[in-house]
Design an enzyme around this catalytic site. Structure first.
Site, PDB file in Angstrom:
ATOM      1  N   GLU A  39       0.819  -1.288   0.062  1.00  0.00           N
ATOM      2  CA  GLU A  39      -0.112   0.028  -0.047  1.00  0.00           C
ATOM      3  C   GLU A  39       0.795   1.232   0.001  1.00  0.00           C
ATOM      4  O   GLU A  39       1.935   1.202   0.574  1.00  0.00           O
ATOM      5  CB  GLU A  39      -0.997  -0.011   1.400  1.00  0.00           C
ATOM      6  N   GLU A  90      -2.523  10.825   3.132  1.00  0.00           N
ATOM      7  CA  GLU A  90      -3.699  10.876   3.851  1.00  0.00           C
ATOM      8  C   GLU A  90      -3.589  12.299   4.483  1.00  0.00           C
ATOM      9  O   GLU A  90      -2.607  12.924   5.041  1.00  0.00           O
ATOM     10  CB  GLU A  90      -3.605   9.729   5.218  1.00  0.00           C
ATOM     11  N   ASP A  92       0.320   5.485   0.659  1.00  0.00           N
ATOM     12  CA  ASP A  92      -0.710   6.132   1.214  1.00  0.00           C
ATOM     13  C   ASP A  92      -0.390   7.770   1.009  1.00  0.00           C
ATOM     14  O   ASP A  92       0.819   8.111   1.533  1.00  0.00           O
ATOM     15  CB  ASP A  92      -0.975   5.897   2.542  1.00  0.00           C
TER      16      ASP A  92
END
Length: 295
Positions: A108, A112, A110
């Site tokens: 993953e 955010e 990311d």
């Protein structure tokens, strides 16, 4: 894999010359949302398509969060999204833009965006999971108001490194250290996701500041759904996506940062970084191995 049309030359970010061949670092031309994405969360009132699908709004209210995902999976490439974040009091909200393999021991990548009270800066948190191992958070303040206009957030991902960028400014590099026994996202294809949700248990001041529903609806707006990446079709994609001719992102020029990019990265780290897991001695009594290799 999204291919470049000659008319897209004007969209190129920069030219890179390798030997006798010229390669252009370009983003694939933005397309309408429905061509490459589908809604994964929220009601019809929580995902709004505007301008024929060239603009999409994710809405968070007390009825539902919202989100979308790419129809295809990718292994290496350039993924970019232009986002205008939730304005005013966004405390407790999390706007996520990420890639994930959706598998056991998943990979993953990311972005955010952690909301805050009106007038306080947004925090951008990045993280990398490799073979299910995460805990590699970095946090920065942005050097502009991300709610006032659209800004580009992108990833260049190849077998050597992963570069996180904001408006073509590198903010993070994650190197492939498999030779030292560390996992790296190199075998699992990933979809592209984005979501807007209530993260007030942790997102703002460690969860001390909660989401104020009287300020709902909370809206994040998206444009530029650009993908220039190796599209996964079957197990044969593993080898073909890693070859140098599968896309410009695999060329030698993108296996390291040039001096200009290194300077920009250093500028971000010195002026805007507020948290780096590598220096969190309370959380990690022993410096993580990838941090040692990075230094």
């Amino acid at each position: 894999m999204a291919r470049l049309h000659p008319s897209m030359v004007a969209m190129c970010i920069a030219g890179v010359v390798l030997g006798s061949l010229s390669f252009l670092q370009c983003s694939a031309q933005p397309v309408a949302f429905d061509q490459n994405y589908l809604v994964t969360g929220g009601t019809d009132n929580n995902v709004k398509k505007l301008d024929g699908g060239k603009t999409v709004q994710l809405v968070l209210n007390q009825d539902s969060a919202s989100g979308f995902a790419s129809k295809s999976k990718y292994l290496f490439g350039h993924i970019s999204m232009s986002i205008k974040l939730v304005p005013d009091d966004s405390a407790g909200t999390v706007t996520a833009f990420y890639m994930s393999s959706e598998s056991p021991n998943h990979d993953e990548l990311d972005f955010e965006f952690l909301g805050n009270s009106s007038g306080e800066p947004y925090i951008l948190q990045t993280n990398v999971f490799a073979s299910g191992i995460g805990n590699r958070e970095q946090r920065i303040y942005l050097w502009f108001d991300p709610t006032a206009d659209f800004h580009s957030y992108s990833v260049i991902w190849n077998p050597q490194q992963i570069i996180f960028k904001v408006d073509d400014v590198p903010i993070r590099v994650f190197k492939n250290n498999q030779a030292s026994g560390l996992p790296y996202p190199s075998t699992q294809p990933m979809r592209i996701f984005s979501s807007l949700w209530n993260g007030d248990s942790w997102a703002t001041r460690g969860g001390l500041q909660k989401l104020n529903w009287t300020h709902a609806p909370f809206i994040a707006t998206y444009q530029g759904f650009s993908v220039d990446a190796c599209q996964w079709s079957d197990s044969g994609s593993l080898e073909s996506c890693a070859t140098s001719n599968s896309g410009w992102w695999n060329n030698a020029a993108f296996q390291t940062l040039d001096s200009d990019s290194q300077s920009k990265l250093k500028w971000v780290q010195q002026n805007y970084m507020i948290y780096d897991y590598c220096t969190d001695t309370k959380r990690f009594t022993t410096t993580p191995t990838d941090c040692t290799l990075r230094s």
